[in-house]
Design a protein around this motif. Sequence first.
Motif, PDB file in Angstrom:
ATOM      1  N   GLY A  64       0.800  -1.216   0.000  1.00 55.56           N
ATOM      2  CA  GLY A  64       0.000   0.000   0.000  1.00 55.56           C
ATOM      3  C   GLY A  64       0.836   1.272   0.000  1.00 55.56           C
ATOM      4  O   GLY A  64       0.440   2.293  -0.567  1.00 55.56           O
ATOM      5  N   MET A  68       0.544   4.677  -2.232  1.00 56.83           N
ATOM      6  CA  MET A  68       0.580   6.063  -1.743  1.00 56.83           C
ATOM      7  C   MET A  68       1.600   6.868  -2.561  1.00 56.83           C
ATOM      8  O   MET A  68       1.354   7.992  -2.977  1.00 56.83           O
ATOM      9  CB  MET A  68       0.980   6.098  -0.261  1.00 56.83           C
ATOM     10  CG  MET A  68      -0.021   5.425   0.657  1.00 56.83           C
ATOM     11  SD  MET A  68       0.677   5.082   2.304  1.00 56.83           S
ATOM     12  CE  MET A  68       0.314   6.586   3.186  1.00 56.83           C
ATOM     13  N   PHE A  90      -1.145   7.114   9.434  1.00 61.21           N
ATOM     14  CA  PHE A  90      -1.021   7.030   7.975  1.00 61.21           C
ATOM     15  C   PHE A  90      -1.153   8.379   7.287  1.00 61.21           C
ATOM     16  O   PHE A  90      -0.664   8.552   6.175  1.00 61.21           O
ATOM     17  CB  PHE A  90      -1.965   5.967   7.398  1.00 61.21           C
ATOM     18  CG  PHE A  90      -1.461   4.586   7.737  1.00 61.21           C
ATOM     19  CD1 PHE A  90      -0.335   4.079   7.110  1.00 61.21           C
ATOM     20  CD2 PHE A  90      -2.048   3.833   8.735  1.00 61.21           C
ATOM     21  CE1 PHE A  90       0.181   2.837   7.448  1.00 61.21           C
ATOM     22  CE2 PHE A  90      -1.544   2.581   9.085  1.00 61.21           C
ATOM     23  CZ  PHE A  90      -0.429   2.081   8.437  1.00 61.21           C
ATOM     24  N   ARG A  93       2.375   9.555   7.323  1.00 58.27           N
ATOM     25  CA  ARG A  93       3.159   8.906   6.259  1.00 58.27           C
ATOM     26  C   ARG A  93       2.891   9.573   4.903  1.00 58.27           C
ATOM     27  O   ARG A  93       3.806   9.829   4.127  1.00 58.27           O
ATOM     28  CB  ARG A  93       2.812   7.410   6.187  1.00 58.27           C
ATOM     29  CG  ARG A  93       3.565   6.698   5.070  1.00 58.27           C
ATOM     30  CD  ARG A  93       3.370   5.205   5.082  1.00 58.27           C
ATOM     31  NE  ARG A  93       3.930   4.607   6.286  1.00 58.27           N
ATOM     32  CZ  ARG A  93       4.071   3.288   6.471  1.00 58.27           C
ATOM     33  NH1 ARG A  93       3.713   2.443   5.525  1.00 58.27           N
ATOM     34  NH2 ARG A  93       4.590   2.819   7.579  1.00 58.27           N
ATOM     35  N   THR A 136      -7.063  10.252   4.519  1.00 60.46           N
ATOM     36  CA  THR A 136      -6.992   8.818   4.821  1.00 60.46           C
ATOM     37  C   THR A 136      -8.422   8.390   5.124  1.00 60.46           C
ATOM     38  O   THR A 136      -9.014   8.865   6.094  1.00 60.46           O
ATOM     39  CB  THR A 136      -6.103   8.557   6.056  1.00 60.46           C
ATOM     40  OG1 THR A 136      -4.875   9.273   5.894  1.00 60.46           O
ATOM     41  CG2 THR A 136      -5.814   7.079   6.213  1.00 60.46           C
ATOM     42  N   VAL A 138      -9.890   5.485   6.084  1.00 58.82           N
ATOM     43  CA  VAL A 138      -9.917   4.908   7.438  1.00 58.82           C
ATOM     44  C   VAL A 138      -8.493   4.909   7.951  1.00 58.82           C
ATOM     45  O   VAL A 138      -7.612   4.294   7.342  1.00 58.82           O
ATOM     46  CB  VAL A 138     -10.470   3.473   7.443  1.00 58.82           C
ATOM     47  CG1 VAL A 138     -10.228   2.815   8.807  1.00 58.82           C
ATOM     48  CG2 VAL A 138     -11.960   3.468   7.129  1.00 58.82           C
ATOM     49  N   ASP A 165      -6.393   7.848   0.569  1.00 55.22           N
ATOM     50  CA  ASP A 165      -5.716   6.624   0.977  1.00 55.22           C
ATOM     51  C   ASP A 165      -6.817   5.710   1.511  1.00 55.22           C
ATOM     52  O   ASP A 165      -7.294   5.863   2.628  1.00 55.22           O
ATOM     53  CB  ASP A 165      -4.671   6.931   2.058  1.00 55.22           C
ATOM     54  CG  ASP A 165      -4.104   5.651   2.688  1.00 55.22           C
ATOM     55  OD1 ASP A 165      -4.612   4.557   2.392  1.00 55.22           O
ATOM     56  OD2 ASP A 165      -3.150   5.762   3.487  1.00 55.22           O
ATOM     57  N   CYS A 168      -7.293   0.929   4.029  1.00 62.41           N
ATOM     58  CA  CYS A 168      -8.112   0.175   4.990  1.00 62.41           C
ATOM     59  C   CYS A 168      -9.599   0.401   4.712  1.00 62.41           C
ATOM     60  O   CYS A 168     -10.417   0.295   5.622  1.00 62.41           O
ATOM     61  CB  CYS A 168      -7.749   0.597   6.411  1.00 62.41           C
ATOM     62  SG  CYS A 168      -8.230  -0.645   7.617  1.00 62.41           S
ATOM     63  N   ALA A 188      -4.348  -1.509  -1.151  1.00 64.88           N
ATOM     64  CA  ALA A 188      -3.415  -2.620  -1.297  1.00 64.88           C
ATOM     65  C   ALA A 188      -4.248  -3.894  -1.276  1.00 64.88           C
ATOM     66  O   ALA A 188      -5.362  -3.916  -0.756  1.00 64.88           O
ATOM     67  CB  ALA A 188      -2.416  -2.615  -0.142  1.00 64.88           C
ATOM     68  N   GLN A 190      -4.115  -6.685   0.344  1.00 65.49           N
ATOM     69  CA  GLN A 190      -4.297  -7.559   1.519  1.00 65.49           C
ATOM     70  C   GLN A 190      -5.427  -7.168   2.454  1.00 65.49           C
ATOM     71  O   GLN A 190      -5.634  -7.812   3.462  1.00 65.49           O
ATOM     72  CB  GLN A 190      -2.985  -7.623   2.320  1.00 65.49           C
ATOM     73  CG  GLN A 190      -2.638  -6.391   3.158  1.00 65.49           C
ATOM     74  CD  GLN A 190      -1.827  -5.345   2.419  1.00 65.49           C
ATOM     75  OE1 GLN A 190      -1.779  -5.357   1.199  1.00 65.49           O
ATOM     76  NE2 GLN A 190      -1.198  -4.427   3.132  1.00 65.49           N
ATOM     77  N   LYS A 191      -6.137  -6.102   2.117  1.00 71.47           N
ATOM     78  CA  LYS A 191      -7.196  -5.674   3.035  1.00 71.47           C
ATOM     79  C   LYS A 191      -8.550  -6.052   2.438  1.00 71.47           C
ATOM     80  O   LYS A 191      -8.727  -7.197   2.053  1.00 71.47           O
ATOM     81  CB  LYS A 191      -7.044  -4.197   3.305  1.00 71.47           C
ATOM     82  CG  LYS A 191      -5.636  -3.909   3.833  1.00 71.47           C
ATOM     83  CD  LYS A 191      -5.620  -3.033   5.021  1.00 71.47           C
ATOM     84  CE  LYS A 191      -4.201  -2.738   5.407  1.00 71.47           C
ATOM     85  NZ  LYS A 191      -4.098  -2.125   6.698  1.00 71.47           N
TER      86      LYS A 191
HETATM   87  N1  PMP Z   1      -2.497   3.431   4.552  1.00 73.67           N
HETATM   88  C1  PMP Z   1      -3.306   2.818   5.416  1.00 73.67           C
HETATM   89  C2  PMP Z   1      -4.560   3.499   5.819  1.00 73.67           C
HETATM   90  C3  PMP Z   1      -2.945   1.552   5.905  1.00 73.67           C
HETATM   91  O1  PMP Z   1      -3.765   0.935   6.750  1.00 73.67           O
HETATM   92  C4  PMP Z   1      -1.756   0.947   5.485  1.00 73.67           C
HETATM   93  C5  PMP Z   1      -1.336  -0.424   5.996  1.00 73.67           C
HETATM   94  N2  PMP Z   1      -1.770  -0.788   7.230  1.00 73.67           N
HETATM   95  C6  PMP Z   1      -0.965   1.623   4.587  1.00 73.67           C
HETATM   96  C7  PMP Z   1      -1.361   2.856   4.137  1.00 73.67           C
HETATM   97  C8  PMP Z   1       0.328   1.061   4.112  1.00 73.67           C
HETATM   98  O2  PMP Z   1       0.110  -0.121   3.421  1.00 73.67           O
HETATM   99  P1  PMP Z   1       1.246  -1.237   3.350  1.00 73.67           P
HETATM  100  O3  PMP Z   1       1.499  -1.705   4.741  1.00 73.67           O
HETATM  101  O4  PMP Z   1       0.611  -2.311   2.495  1.00 73.67           O
HETATM  102  O5  PMP Z   1       2.446  -0.613   2.730  1.00 73.67           O
END
Ligand code: PMP
Length: 388
Positions: A64, A68, A90, A93, A136, A138, A165, A168, A188, A190-191
Amino acid sequence: MKGKRLLMIPGPIEFTDEVLAEMSLPTLSHVDPQFIEEFGQAIEKMRKVWLAPNGQPFAVAGSGTLAMELAAANITEPGDNVLIVHTGYFSDRMADIFRLHGANVDIVPSGVGDLPSLELVRAQLKAKYYKTLSITHVDTSTGVRADVKNLAAAAHETGTLVVVDGVCAVAGEELRMEEWGVDIALTASQKAVGVPPGLALLVASSRAIDAFKARKSPVRAYYCDWQYWLPVMEAYEARKAAYFGTPPVNLVRALNVSLGQILSEGMDARFARHAKNARAFRAGLTAMGVKFVPAREEIYANTLTAAWYPEGIDASVLGHIAAEGAVLAGGLHPAIKTKYFRIGHMGMSDASEILATLGAIERGFARAGYRFSPGSAVAAAQAVLAKG
Ligand code: PMP
């Protein structure tokens, strides 16, 4: 469960048997006609899941954080103003990534477990021209859900691009990308999209693509540059082979299967199921006397629940809960890290998964010495789930 532990963290999640079976197939060439067809289908399905009929999907090997950076790198030029709606870990980030790509970043701040008011964001958008507003959807560190629809509407009043973003959120929280005027929605695999980790996914609006095409300076990252990825996505959708970086073949095929499952449930039904499951979780935890990190009910996320450890309980309870069959996540937000835990409930989570998880939480809390009435969490969740 036969010893199986449910993975109830905010990603990776429990994946369906069909998705996992697809992952295990022998890897095809990335130019095999069958793979070209499946990649093309996955791109078409992304538009439907994002509710962005005219959007441009991108599916690139990475997590993910790469999604971003794909967003920030391609629409940001040195000196651009970017406004961040601050919700937690996040959004910090995202601010760092925008800064790295040359943006002047301003942040509309909020307290832990909260988000800035719409009025505050709107006032800041009017105080200075911002090329991009970053939200973001969530914040996985606090379980806070932003009001993307109204924030995007505020950004449109000043001609500001909207980046969401949705790591989640996408495919779990209501997001109507085109109707709400979101310019980039990223996630991403995996969610809530329901595919093992390894795919950075985003859909860009025509305004975002135009902003990219109108750039006066080169993108400051090689692997992220849409000048390489756009022709690849367009080619696969036109059922032609193309190459920039080798696609993660098995993940893309699994994505096609998962998006198919999501679309056969239907987006409205899926949003409603996530909301109901979240209500059931909260009812269960509330019955045990557990309280939540987000400041107000209307900002509770539907994809995960962030809850305070009750008095006398600490992170060691997570080991007990795991031993009882459900793996949960600890805290992430640095200011409160040791004081709360997180439960992911997204993807294909059904009633039995929720009840099994709450049962494990009850037994884990009991092992940790917490006093409550056994069965109360499960009963409260059941009351929500049993309602039509
Ligand atoms: N943004 C959010 C809102 C996230 O929850 C996450 C991962 N938990 C990320 C970005 C980053 O994703 P990744 O860990 O797959 O790099």
